[in-house]
Design an enzyme around this catalytic site. Structure first.
Site, PDB file in Angstrom:
ATOM      1  N   GLU A   2       0.851  -1.102  -0.065  1.00 33.30           N
ATOM      2  CA  GLU A   2      -0.134  -0.165  -0.071  1.00 33.30           C
ATOM      3  C   GLU A   2       0.991   1.648  -0.052  1.00 33.30           C
ATOM      4  O   GLU A   2       0.430   2.236  -0.816  1.00 33.30           O
ATOM      5  CB  GLU A   2      -0.734   0.117   1.178  1.00 33.30           C
ATOM      6  CG  GLU A   2      -2.212  -1.360   1.249  1.00 33.30           C
ATOM      7  CD  GLU A   2      -1.659  -2.682   1.279  1.00 33.30           C
ATOM      8  OE1 GLU A   2      -2.726  -3.029   1.263  1.00 33.30           O
ATOM      9  OE2 GLU A   2      -0.509  -3.009   1.919  1.00 33.30           O
TER      10      GLU A   2
ATOM     11  N   LEU B 184      -0.311  -7.870  -9.120  1.00 39.27           N
ATOM     12  CA  LEU B 184       0.512  -8.954 -10.497  1.00 39.27           C
ATOM     13  C   LEU B 184       0.992  -7.904 -11.696  1.00 39.27           C
ATOM     14  O   LEU B 184       1.647  -7.616 -12.797  1.00 39.27           O
ATOM     15  CB  LEU B 184      -0.650  -9.576 -11.308  1.00 39.27           C
ATOM     16  CG  LEU B 184      -1.576  -9.166 -11.581  1.00 39.27           C
ATOM     17  CD1 LEU B 184      -1.609  -8.627 -12.768  1.00 39.27           C
ATOM     18  CD2 LEU B 184      -2.544 -10.246 -11.375  1.00 39.27           C
ATOM     19  N   ILE B 185       0.058  -6.447 -11.477  1.00 38.46           N
ATOM     20  CA  ILE B 185       0.466  -5.959 -11.955  1.00 38.46           C
ATOM     21  C   ILE B 185       1.769  -4.929 -11.886  1.00 38.46           C
ATOM     22  O   ILE B 185       2.925  -4.047 -13.645  1.00 38.46           O
ATOM     23  CB  ILE B 185      -0.289  -4.082 -11.516  1.00 38.46           C
ATOM     24  CG1 ILE B 185      -1.741  -4.364 -11.719  1.00 38.46           C
ATOM     25  CG2 ILE B 185       0.237  -2.446 -12.344  1.00 38.46           C
ATOM     26  CD1 ILE B 185      -2.748  -3.681 -10.883  1.00 38.46           C
TER      27      ILE B 185
ATOM     28  N   PRO C 143      10.538 -14.492  -0.905  1.00 43.06           N
ATOM     29  CA  PRO C 143       9.201 -14.444   0.224  1.00 43.06           C
ATOM     30  C   PRO C 143       8.606 -13.013   0.310  1.00 43.06           C
ATOM     31  O   PRO C 143       8.838 -12.073   0.246  1.00 43.06           O
ATOM     32  CB  PRO C 143       9.472 -15.024   1.338  1.00 43.06           C
ATOM     33  CG  PRO C 143      10.903 -15.619   0.852  1.00 43.06           C
ATOM     34  CD  PRO C 143      11.730 -14.437  -0.059  1.00 43.06           C
TER      35      PRO C 143
ATOM     36  N   LEU D 158      14.516  -5.948   0.545  1.00 40.48           N
ATOM     37  CA  LEU D 158      13.724  -5.330   0.298  1.00 40.48           C
ATOM     38  C   LEU D 158      13.865  -3.829  -0.350  1.00 40.48           C
ATOM     39  O   LEU D 158      15.043  -2.801  -0.584  1.00 40.48           O
ATOM     40  CB  LEU D 158      13.003  -4.038   2.471  1.00 40.48           C
ATOM     41  CG  LEU D 158      13.133  -5.268   3.126  1.00 40.48           C
ATOM     42  CD1 LEU D 158      12.921  -4.634   4.548  1.00 40.48           C
ATOM     43  CD2 LEU D 158      11.922  -6.213   2.763  1.00 40.48           C
TER      44      LEU D 158
END
Length: 437
Positions: free
Chosen positions: A66, A340-341, A268, A313
């Site tokens: 987000e 998936l974008i 992961p 990250l």
């Protein structure tokens, strides 16, 4: 006879208060591997250190996904209203870390408070936001009730709601319906999301698209990924944002591949699981290496191992640019899939599993555009990935993915305009926040 909303909120608050010790114990436990969870604890109860200037626009982005989706929205907001001051809140360590890069002078950052009446009132009294924007699915009953009482307009941006989440909301309708109704404006991703949100009680609902189509992969990461792929001299298959229950069968299938294997890059979804996934690689009889073991240049060991564990990250665009084909994590276990974008925006062919209910329309659009293919399970996905990784036709697939991502951009500009239209005039920054209790 159903209880009243006030009684439901009281019962909800009581349960949360009773669970508070477990909540903080869990944060402390997660802080072993992610130290950010052990910092700024007072903010979890709405407090903090030092006075905060009022009249910021508050944006809540719970986790890394987000927060990254908020980036184009924040850029559009700043472009349309220069000098706008922001308060960013988060619920996860990865979200907070990514959010720091989005801050300008005069902005602030905090944890979202625990959803009890006292904590949310203290939060609103401390920060006195002009308005609040919650991203995607963040509907918190106590927070929204307190904001409504305080006269703080609330919006839900990039909003999505799966059929499964709608069913859960209906089971808790006495609590959730008033919370959803307290959101003044809902900016939904799709017509299906909008219909489900209206059915749960949302009033002003508009369909403005998906912010994630406006996320631009950093060119430096794309260039580094392509350079690594060239240096490796072997095909690369990426397992992107995998979840618990997916890595073990994937590694089992990978260990069974006969002949020269492509490099498997296994990333992961949650950082706290990095060590466990490294152990799974060894248990499967495969040679593995952690991405954190080197910086920029590829060490000799990285060229010959079976598996890289992507324990870094913010490097997902690098991994997508490195890969010849990717498997979408969260879609091979009944978890609803991941974004998936991003894969399409990086031009990476994508194989998705049977479970994509969290991103149903995006998945169907990607399938229709030839940007993705659906596989029945992980063994089938591994077989197909081996075919695609060595297929010269993957270049055309990559072009279809890029075209698909480009066709759906523009949500950030539309949402920024809608948010700013709802922003009350700045008038000294006072909000009618009742005394905390």
């Amino acid at each position: 006879m159903r209880p009243s909303p006030a009684l439901a909120r009281a019962a909800y608050a009581l349960l949360l208060r009773l669970a508070l010790p477990l909540y903080f114990a869990r944060l402390w436990w997660r802080g072993r591997q992610e130290p950010e969870y052990r910092r700024h604890w007072r903010e979890r109860l709405g407090g903090g250190v030092g006075a905060q200037p009022p009249a910021r626009l508050w944006i809540h982005a719970v986790s890394l996904g987000e927060t990254r989706a908020a980036e184009p929205l924040i850029a559009a907001l700043r472009a349309q209203q220069p000098g706008l001051r922001l308060l960013l809140t988060h619920g996860t360590a990865t979200g907070r870390e990514a959010g720091r890069a989005l801050l300008h002078e005069g902005d602030a950052q905090a944890w979202l408070p625990y959803d009890t009446p006292g904590a949310v009132r203290r939060f609103l009294r401390r920060h006195r936001p002009r308005a609040g924007v919650l991203l995607e699915t963040e509907v918190w009953p106590a927070l929204l009730h307190a904001a409504q009482q305080a006269g703080v307009p609330m919006m839900l941006a990039n909003a999505r709601l799966s059929a499964r989440s709608q069913a859960r909301g209906e089971r808790l309708a006495v609590l959730m319906r008033p919370a959803v109704a307290a959101i003044g404006t809902v900016l939904a991703q799709t017509e299906a999301d909008a219909a489900r949100l209206r059915a749960l009680g949302a009033g002003d609902v508009r369909v403005l698209g998906n912010l994630k189509f406006d996320m631009a992969p950093p060119p430096a990461l794309l260039d580094q990924g392509r350079a690594w792929r060239s240096a490796l001299g072997r095909p690369v298959v990426l397992a992107a944002a995998t979840r618990e229950g997916e890595e073990a069968p994937l590694l089992q299938a990978w260990a069974g591949v006969r002949g020269p294997r492509p490099l498997l890059v296994l990333v992961p979804r949650h950082p706290q699981r990095f060590d466990a996934v490294v152990a799974m690689v060894s248990a499967a009889g495969l040679n593995g290496l952690r991405r954190s073991a080197w910086r920029a240049g590829l060490p000799p060991a990285a060229r010959d191992v079976d598996v890289w564990v992507g324990d870094s990250l913010g490097e997902m665009p690098l991994y997508y640019a490195l890969a010849d084909v990717a498997l979408l994590g969260g879609s091979y276990a009944p978890l609803g899939g991941q974004n998936l974008i991003e894969a399409a925006a990086c031009g990476c062919p994508l194989l998705i599993g049977p479970h994509t209910f969290n991103f149903a329309q995006a998945a169907e659009l990607a399938l229709a555009a030839g940007a993705a293919e659906r596989c029945a399970d992980l063994p089938a996905a591994v077989r197909r990935a081996l075919e695609v990784a060595s297929d010269p036709a993957r270049a055309a697939w990559s072009a279809r993915a890029l075209a698909f991502a480009g066709r759906h951009r523009g949500a950030a500009e539309r949402m920024a305009a809608a948010v700013l239209a709802q922003l009350p005039p700045q008038a000294g920054g006072s909000s009618r926040v009742p005394a905390a209790g």
